[in-house]
Design a protein around this motif. Structure first.
Motif, PDB file in Angstrom:
ATOM      1  N   GLN A 101      44.111  -4.317  52.941  1.00 15.75           N
ATOM      2  CA  GLN A 101      44.245  -4.843  51.584  1.00 15.75           C
ATOM      3  C   GLN A 101      43.257  -4.219  50.591  1.00 15.75           C
ATOM      4  O   GLN A 101      43.598  -4.068  49.423  1.00 15.75           O
ATOM      5  CB  GLN A 101      44.155  -6.358  51.561  1.00 15.75           C
ATOM      6  N   GLU A 102      42.073  -3.828  51.068  1.00 16.67           N
ATOM      7  CA  GLU A 102      41.117  -3.242  50.120  1.00 16.67           C
ATOM      8  C   GLU A 102      41.643  -1.917  49.570  1.00 16.67           C
ATOM      9  O   GLU A 102      41.549  -1.624  48.386  1.00 16.67           O
ATOM     10  CB  GLU A 102      39.747  -3.063  50.772  1.00 16.67           C
ATOM     11  N   MET A 103      42.218  -1.127  50.480  1.00 16.83           N
ATOM     12  CA  MET A 103      42.777   0.151  50.068  1.00 16.83           C
ATOM     13  C   MET A 103      43.952  -0.057  49.104  1.00 16.83           C
ATOM     14  O   MET A 103      44.089   0.631  48.104  1.00 16.83           O
ATOM     15  CB  MET A 103      43.268   0.894  51.303  1.00 16.83           C
ATOM     16  N   GLU A 104      44.776  -1.051  49.455  1.00 15.94           N
ATOM     17  CA  GLU A 104      45.943  -1.347  48.630  1.00 15.94           C
ATOM     18  C   GLU A 104      45.489  -1.820  47.251  1.00 15.94           C
ATOM     19  O   GLU A 104      46.058  -1.434  46.233  1.00 15.94           O
ATOM     20  CB  GLU A 104      46.792  -2.421  49.326  1.00 15.94           C
ATOM     21  N   ARG A 105      44.444  -2.634  47.234  1.00 16.22           N
ATOM     22  CA  ARG A 105      43.948  -3.137  45.956  1.00 16.22           C
ATOM     23  C   ARG A 105      43.456  -1.979  45.095  1.00 16.22           C
ATOM     24  O   ARG A 105      43.706  -1.918  43.892  1.00 16.22           O
ATOM     25  CB  ARG A 105      42.809  -4.146  46.196  1.00 16.22           C
ATOM     26  N   GLY A 106      42.790  -1.024  45.752  1.00 16.40           N
ATOM     27  CA  GLY A 106      42.316   0.152  45.028  1.00 16.40           C
ATOM     28  C   GLY A 106      43.483   0.902  44.391  1.00 16.40           C
ATOM     29  O   GLY A 106      43.431   1.302  43.226  1.00 16.40           O
ATOM     30  N   LEU A 107      44.548   1.032  45.163  1.00 17.17           N
ATOM     31  CA  LEU A 107      45.725   1.739  44.674  1.00 17.17           C
ATOM     32  C   LEU A 107      46.344   0.993  43.488  1.00 17.17           C
ATOM     33  O   LEU A 107      46.720   1.595  42.481  1.00 17.17           O
ATOM     34  CB  LEU A 107      46.740   1.850  45.821  1.00 17.17           C
ATOM     35  N   GLU A 144      44.291   1.497  40.379  1.00 16.18           N
ATOM     36  CA  GLU A 144      44.565   2.801  39.768  1.00 16.18           C
ATOM     37  C   GLU A 144      45.848   2.760  38.955  1.00 16.18           C
ATOM     38  O   GLU A 144      45.935   3.318  37.869  1.00 16.18           O
ATOM     39  CB  GLU A 144      44.716   3.868  40.857  1.00 16.18           C
ATOM     40  N   PHE A 145      46.834   2.076  39.541  1.00 16.76           N
ATOM     41  CA  PHE A 145      48.112   1.932  38.846  1.00 16.76           C
ATOM     42  C   PHE A 145      47.915   1.218  37.514  1.00 16.76           C
ATOM     43  O   PHE A 145      48.458   1.615  36.475  1.00 16.76           O
ATOM     44  CB  PHE A 145      49.099   1.167  39.735  1.00 16.76           C
ATOM     45  N   GLU A 146      47.098   0.167  37.535  1.00 22.73           N
ATOM     46  CA  GLU A 146      46.856  -0.595  36.305  1.00 22.73           C
ATOM     47  C   GLU A 146      46.157   0.272  35.257  1.00 22.73           C
ATOM     48  O   GLU A 146      46.424   0.151  34.060  1.00 22.73           O
ATOM     49  CB  GLU A 146      46.018  -1.840  36.602  1.00 22.73           C
ATOM     50  N   ALA A 169      58.261  -3.533  37.762  1.00 22.36           N
ATOM     51  CA  ALA A 169      58.231  -3.631  39.222  1.00 22.36           C
ATOM     52  C   ALA A 169      58.592  -2.291  39.858  1.00 22.36           C
ATOM     53  O   ALA A 169      57.952  -1.838  40.802  1.00 22.36           O
ATOM     54  CB  ALA A 169      59.199  -4.719  39.684  1.00 22.36           C
ATOM     55  N   TRP A 170      59.612  -1.639  39.328  1.00 18.93           N
ATOM     56  CA  TRP A 170      60.009  -0.340  39.872  1.00 18.93           C
ATOM     57  C   TRP A 170      58.925   0.702  39.647  1.00 18.93           C
ATOM     58  O   TRP A 170      58.660   1.543  40.503  1.00 18.93           O
ATOM     59  CB  TRP A 170      61.339   0.110  39.264  1.00 18.93           C
ATOM     60  N   LYS A 171      58.282   0.611  38.485  1.00 14.12           N
ATOM     61  CA  LYS A 171      57.171   1.523  38.191  1.00 14.12           C
ATOM     62  C   LYS A 171      56.092   1.395  39.265  1.00 14.12           C
ATOM     63  O   LYS A 171      55.575   2.385  39.769  1.00 14.12           O
ATOM     64  CB  LYS A 171      56.578   1.163  36.823  1.00 14.12           C
ATOM     65  N   LEU A 172      55.788   0.135  39.606  1.00 10.48           N
ATOM     66  CA  LEU A 172      54.769  -0.105  40.628  1.00 10.48           C
ATOM     67  C   LEU A 172      55.231   0.465  41.973  1.00 10.48           C
ATOM     68  O   LEU A 172      54.469   1.153  42.664  1.00 10.48           O
ATOM     69  CB  LEU A 172      54.488  -1.610  40.757  1.00 10.48           C
ATOM     70  N   ILE A 173      56.470   0.213  42.316  1.00 10.92           N
ATOM     71  CA  ILE A 173      56.971   0.710  43.601  1.00 10.92           C
ATOM     72  C   ILE A 173      56.892   2.227  43.655  1.00 10.92           C
ATOM     73  O   ILE A 173      56.443   2.810  44.641  1.00 10.92           O
ATOM     74  CB  ILE A 173      58.425   0.230  43.831  1.00 10.92           C
ATOM     75  N   LYS A 174      57.314   2.881  42.565  1.00 10.17           N
ATOM     76  CA  LYS A 174      57.273   4.345  42.543  1.00 10.17           C
ATOM     77  C   LYS A 174      55.850   4.837  42.775  1.00 10.17           C
ATOM     78  O   LYS A 174      55.621   5.838  43.442  1.00 10.17           O
ATOM     79  CB  LYS A 174      57.800   4.854  41.191  1.00 10.17           C
ATOM     80  N   TYR A 175      54.913   4.088  42.228  1.00  9.61           N
ATOM     81  CA  TYR A 175      53.514   4.461  42.404  1.00  9.61           C
ATOM     82  C   TYR A 175      53.076   4.247  43.860  1.00  9.61           C
ATOM     83  O   TYR A 175      52.396   5.084  44.446  1.00  9.61           O
ATOM     84  CB  TYR A 175      52.641   3.628  41.456  1.00  9.61           C
ATOM     85  N   LEU A 176      53.507   3.116  44.417  1.00  9.13           N
ATOM     86  CA  LEU A 176      53.078   2.757  45.773  1.00  9.13           C
ATOM     87  C   LEU A 176      53.654   3.689  46.837  1.00  9.13           C
ATOM     88  O   LEU A 176      53.068   3.859  47.907  1.00  9.13           O
ATOM     89  CB  LEU A 176      53.495   1.319  46.109  1.00  9.13           C
ATOM     90  N   ILE A 177      54.816   4.292  46.565  1.00  9.52           N
ATOM     91  CA  ILE A 177      55.378   5.206  47.570  1.00  9.52           C
ATOM     92  C   ILE A 177      55.061   6.658  47.209  1.00  9.52           C
ATOM     93  O   ILE A 177      55.531   7.577  47.860  1.00  9.52           O
ATOM     94  CB  ILE A 177      56.908   5.033  47.711  1.00  9.52           C
ATOM     95  N   ASP A 184      49.597  -1.493  30.147  1.00 14.82           N
ATOM     96  CA  ASP A 184      50.421  -2.618  29.695  1.00 14.82           C
ATOM     97  C   ASP A 184      50.903  -3.486  30.852  1.00 14.82           C
ATOM     98  O   ASP A 184      51.550  -4.492  30.651  1.00 14.82           O
ATOM     99  CB  ASP A 184      51.627  -2.095  28.906  1.00 14.82           C
ATOM    100  N   ILE A 185      50.611  -3.068  32.095  1.00 19.12           N
ATOM    101  CA  ILE A 185      51.069  -3.856  33.243  1.00 19.12           C
ATOM    102  C   ILE A 185      49.871  -4.385  34.020  1.00 19.12           C
ATOM    103  O   ILE A 185      48.924  -3.650  34.322  1.00 19.12           O
ATOM    104  CB  ILE A 185      51.946  -3.017  34.193  1.00 19.12           C
ATOM    105  N   GLU A 186      49.959  -5.670  34.338  1.00 16.62           N
ATOM    106  CA  GLU A 186      48.914  -6.265  35.150  1.00 16.62           C
ATOM    107  C   GLU A 186      49.550  -6.697  36.463  1.00 16.62           C
ATOM    108  O   GLU A 186      50.635  -7.265  36.472  1.00 16.62           O
ATOM    109  CB  GLU A 186      48.347  -7.475  34.422  1.00 16.62           C
ATOM    110  N   VAL A 187      48.877  -6.396  37.578  1.00 17.64           N
ATOM    111  CA  VAL A 187      49.459  -6.727  38.878  1.00 17.64           C
ATOM    112  C   VAL A 187      48.617  -7.787  39.559  1.00 17.64           C
ATOM    113  O   VAL A 187      47.412  -7.627  39.721  1.00 17.64           O
ATOM    114  CB  VAL A 187      49.537  -5.473  39.779  1.00 17.64           C
ATOM    115  N   GLU A 188      49.267  -8.898  39.923  1.00 13.79           N
ATOM    116  CA  GLU A 188      48.589  -9.898  40.749  1.00 13.79           C
ATOM    117  C   GLU A 188      48.906  -9.563  42.194  1.00 13.79           C
ATOM    118  O   GLU A 188      50.043  -9.660  42.631  1.00 13.79           O
ATOM    119  CB  GLU A 188      49.111 -11.297  40.419  1.00 13.79           C
ATOM    120  N   PHE A 189      47.861  -9.210  42.938  1.00 15.86           N
ATOM    121  CA  PHE A 189      48.077  -8.699  44.288  1.00 15.86           C
ATOM    122  C   PHE A 189      47.635  -9.720  45.337  1.00 15.86           C
ATOM    123  O   PHE A 189      46.554 -10.291  45.235  1.00 15.86           O
ATOM    124  CB  PHE A 189      47.308  -7.382  44.443  1.00 15.86           C
ATOM    125  N   THR A 190      48.480  -9.972  46.328  1.00 17.92           N
ATOM    126  CA  THR A 190      48.148 -10.909  47.408  1.00 17.92           C
ATOM    127  C   THR A 190      48.510 -10.281  48.740  1.00 17.92           C
ATOM    128  O   THR A 190      49.583  -9.702  48.879  1.00 17.92           O
ATOM    129  CB  THR A 190      48.963 -12.214  47.275  1.00 17.92           C
TER     130      THR A 190
END
Lengths: 435, 291
Positions: free
Chosen positions: A39-45, A48-50, A323-331, A55-61
């Motif tokens: 999760q720490e690595m994911e949070r870092g990612l 970066e996306f934010e 949401a798609w923007k985030l996914i594109k970033y995550l993959i 204009d996008i805020e991500v609540e990560f769990t």
């Protein structure tokens, strides 16, 4: 006193309204992940996306899988699904059928297809696995490989597995690698280790071109090639005694048998590369190979067994674009390679082919085989109710897994087992797929 | 100060709210859910008695029911006899007795996860302590696999659970034993009663209120056991050690068949209710309260 309280409350209210106004143009999306270990690595990612998308805020769990599924299910029931969340290949059909996921085919079509391992995309199609639209996109995928202990092969003077190995060659090697020094009939080291687990059995079935489900994947239907594969495995246990009965592998985790050098060969998921490294601690030399192709498979048409771990967008999401923007970033290319445990493959080819992922100085040398298998990926046996008829994880003692365990124990023949899991499996499948 | 009729209720409100919303509410909801097909994430679908019909026509369910009854039928007397025996031992006034009391109680407070894992190790045919010892000292080639074979798995679980819980019931029995006035024993000694006679005609009858209590909680305990199964056998091999509560868990939270699991819960509820009713009905026949 009362008056000052009123004023205080008013001021508070005004501030709240004001701040809300300032942030109004900010879109907030929620992202749920099932792997707290990373999760720490994911949070870092995500951070970066934010930064790139102010204009996008991500609540990560991040939640453990045991808590993740009940939580996500309850959220779905309440109509409160996160915008983006992880989805397993075993559950996606049910979620797609219930209309909880967004059809993302148009979005996927916009991606440069050559950059990704697209063979595993089929798992995410619903209802038809070749033609229908996709309801999720993988961020990673895994496959199954044959692990082998090079030290044991050297000691027994057996050649390492190669591309041309037949099942016969495999069995002969397993016989030579099985060692029973005190002659009590219970080998100290086995040539191979298998039981009813999906990652132990299905690779052989598919490598023989076999099917355990009908074409529509709505009923259990074991064809001759699949039966041949099961019989081959059954014989390893009962006829040749080169694989231990499941009942003897109690009080030890199945994935520890190979790193503890209790067996010379083992077929399981590629993600266990990490586990073998961690537990083996370099105590022995080992490698990986393709599961040998079966005698009944079409020559030249190797069918590998693997599946993706995916990201999906909730159908009810109010911010699908974000949401798609985030996914594109995550993959995409910014994901740190360290966020994949060894043997879990990034969906983006350039990441998977990087030296960082290949780690050529580490065992197994043959890691590129995993990438090769990515291009040979065939069908999977996931259906709605898969965990139930297959007997998976906490229910490993039941379903198809349970009766195949009985085969390794010599308590049941392969034919009896097939008959029993076909009957049980179809009772399960009939609930979900009427005909 | 004068109390109105409503005053006690005011104080009861927090508890009542908790009871209604977190106990009775879910119970009623489960009752309704048992008539539906419901995978949690989608709206439930009313199927009438469908779940109950499926349950009673399922061979697996009958096996699970049988396992549950075997578990209770052996666990309850097993744990009570073991606990009473331990309680009689530690009731002696000897030096260092508190140490033994603590020792026997230790498994109770040890996490069930550790106990499950450690017993799995002991009973592991390839590496386990038991198997190493037996092959060293006796000339037996091979013991059966106590957790891996369907004919033993359930009984192994019962044994380990008795081992774990006996200390708890022991403490209860111990309290009961110490409530028995010493004068009876003194009188019996003067009359020349043997140890067995004292136990049979003084200890046992005067202990019955405690025994009754222990009986009830042991039955409830036996029907509720879940963690040990989860860790040691996962209900296997082939349902051989699956009990009702484990099956409820699996169906509800692994297969997401909430309706089916709810129906099973209601069957469990009926079983508990019947046991409890029988207990109270026959209580007068054997429980003696000393006045």
């Amino acid at each position: 006193m009362k008056k000052s309280l009123m004023i205080f409350a008013l001021v508070l209210l005004m501030t709240a309204l004001f701040t809300a106004g300032v942030f109004a143009q900010k879109t907030t999306i929620r992202y749920f992940m099932w792997d707290p270990e990373f999760q720490e690595m994911e949070r870092g990612l995500v951070e970066e996306f934010e930064k790139e998308n102010p204009d996008i805020e991500v609540e990560f769990t991040a939640l453990e899988p045991t808590n993740y599924w009940p939580k996500i299910s309850a959220m779905a029931a309440a109509g409160e699904l996160p915008d983006v969340f992880n989805m397993s290949s075993g559950y996606i059909d049910q979620w797609a059928q219930d209309g909880l996921l967004m059809n993302i085919q148009d979005k996927v079509d916009e991606l440069p297809q050559d950059d990704y391992f697209t063979r595993v995309f089929s798992t995410l199609r619903y209802p038809d696995k070749t033609e229908s639209d996709m309801y999720g996109i993988p961020y990673a995928w895994v496959t199954t490989v044959l692990y082998y202990n090079k030290d044991m092969f050297d000691a027994a003077g057996v050649e390492y597995p190669n591309e041309d190995w037949t099942w016969e060659d495999f069995r002969k090697a397993a016989e030579e690698l099985t060692i029973d020094e005190n002659g009590d009939g219970v080998p100290e080291v086995y040539g191979h280790w298998w039981y009813g687990r999906y990652a132990h059995v299905e690779p052989w079935v598919y490598a023989n071109g076999g099917r355990i489900l009908n074409d529509l994947k709505t009923r259990i239907d074991v064809d001759e090639k699949a039966r041949e594969a099961l019989q081959f495995l059954g014989d390893l246990s009962n006829k040749y005694n080169v694989s231990p009965p499941k009942k003897d592998v109690v009080g030890i985790r199945q994935q520890d048998m190979f790193p503890l050098q209790q067996t010379a060969m083992w077929v399981d998921g590629s993600w266990n590369i990490q586990h073998v490294r961690d537990m083996g601690q370099g105590a022995f030399d080992w490698g990986i190979a393709k599961v040998p192709q079966g005698p009944s498979a079409e020559p030249g048409e190797y069918e590998a067994y693997g599946w993706p771990d995916s990201l999906v967008i909730s159908k009810e999401s109010e911010h699908k674009e974000a949401a798609w923007k985030l996914i594109k970033y995550l993959i995409g290319k910014n994901r740190p390679v360290d966020s994949y445990m060894a043997g879990k493959v990034p969906i983006l080819k350039s990441l998977a082919e990087s030296d960082e992922w290949l780690e050529t100085d580490n065992d197994p040398e043959e890691i590129e085989i995993v990438l090769e298998l990515g291009e040979l990926m065939g069908r999977t046996s996931f259906t709605i109710g898969w965990g139930e008829w297959r007997g998976y994880a906490d229910t490993g003692g039941s379903g198809m897994n349970g009766v195949l365990d009985s085969v390794t124990n010599g308590e049941m023949t392969v034919d009896e087992a097939v008959e029993e899991f076909t009957e049980h499996g179809n009772t399960v499948l009939e609930r979900y797929y009427e005909e | 100060m004068k109390y109105k009729k409503i005053t006690p209720w005011l104080f009861l409100i927090p508890t009542l709210l908790g009871l209604v919303f977190f106990r009775l509410g879910p119970m009623l909801a489960a009752g309704l859910a048992s008539f539906t097909r419901w995978n949690v994430f989608s709206p439930p679908k009313w199927i009438g008695l469908g779940n109950y019909i499926e349950l009673f026509s399922s061979g697996t369910f009958r096996m699970i029911l049988k396992n549950t009854l075997i578990f209770s039928g052996l666990f309850v007397p097993g744990v009570m006899i073991a606990a009473l025996f331990l309680a009689l031992l530690v009731n002696n006034r000897l030096r260092g007795m508190t140490f033994f009391r603590g020792l026997f109680y230790l498994p109770v407070i040890t996490s069930v996860v550790s106990i499950g894992v450690i017993w799995s190790w002991i009973l592991s045919p390839r590496f386990g302590l038991l198997y190493q010892l037996v092959s060293k000292f006796f000339n037996i080639a091979r013991l059966p696999s106590f957790l891996g074979q369907p004919e033993y798995a359930l009984y192994t679980l019962i044994f380990v659970y008795v081992w774990k819980m006996a200390g708890y019931q022991m403490i209860l029995f111990l309290a009961g034993l110490q409530n028995i006035p010493q004068v009876y024993y003194e009188a019996a000694t003067i009359d020349g009663a043997s140890i067995w006679q004292k136990f049979r005609y003084i200890t046992l009858p005067l202990l019955t209120p405690t025994t009754f209590f222990v009986l009830i909680i042991s039955i409830i305990m036996s029907l509720k056991t879940f963690e040990l199964t989860y860790i040691m056998t996962q209900g296997g091999p082939n349902y051989a050690s699956t009990t009702l509560i484990y099956s409820i868990y699996v169906n509800a939270f692994k297969h997401f068949r909430m309706g089916y699991a709810s129906a099973m819960s209601y069957i469990l509820f009926i079983i508990v209710a019947v046991f409890t009713y029988l207990n109270f009905k026959y209580k007068k026949r054997w429980v003696h309260y000393s006045e």
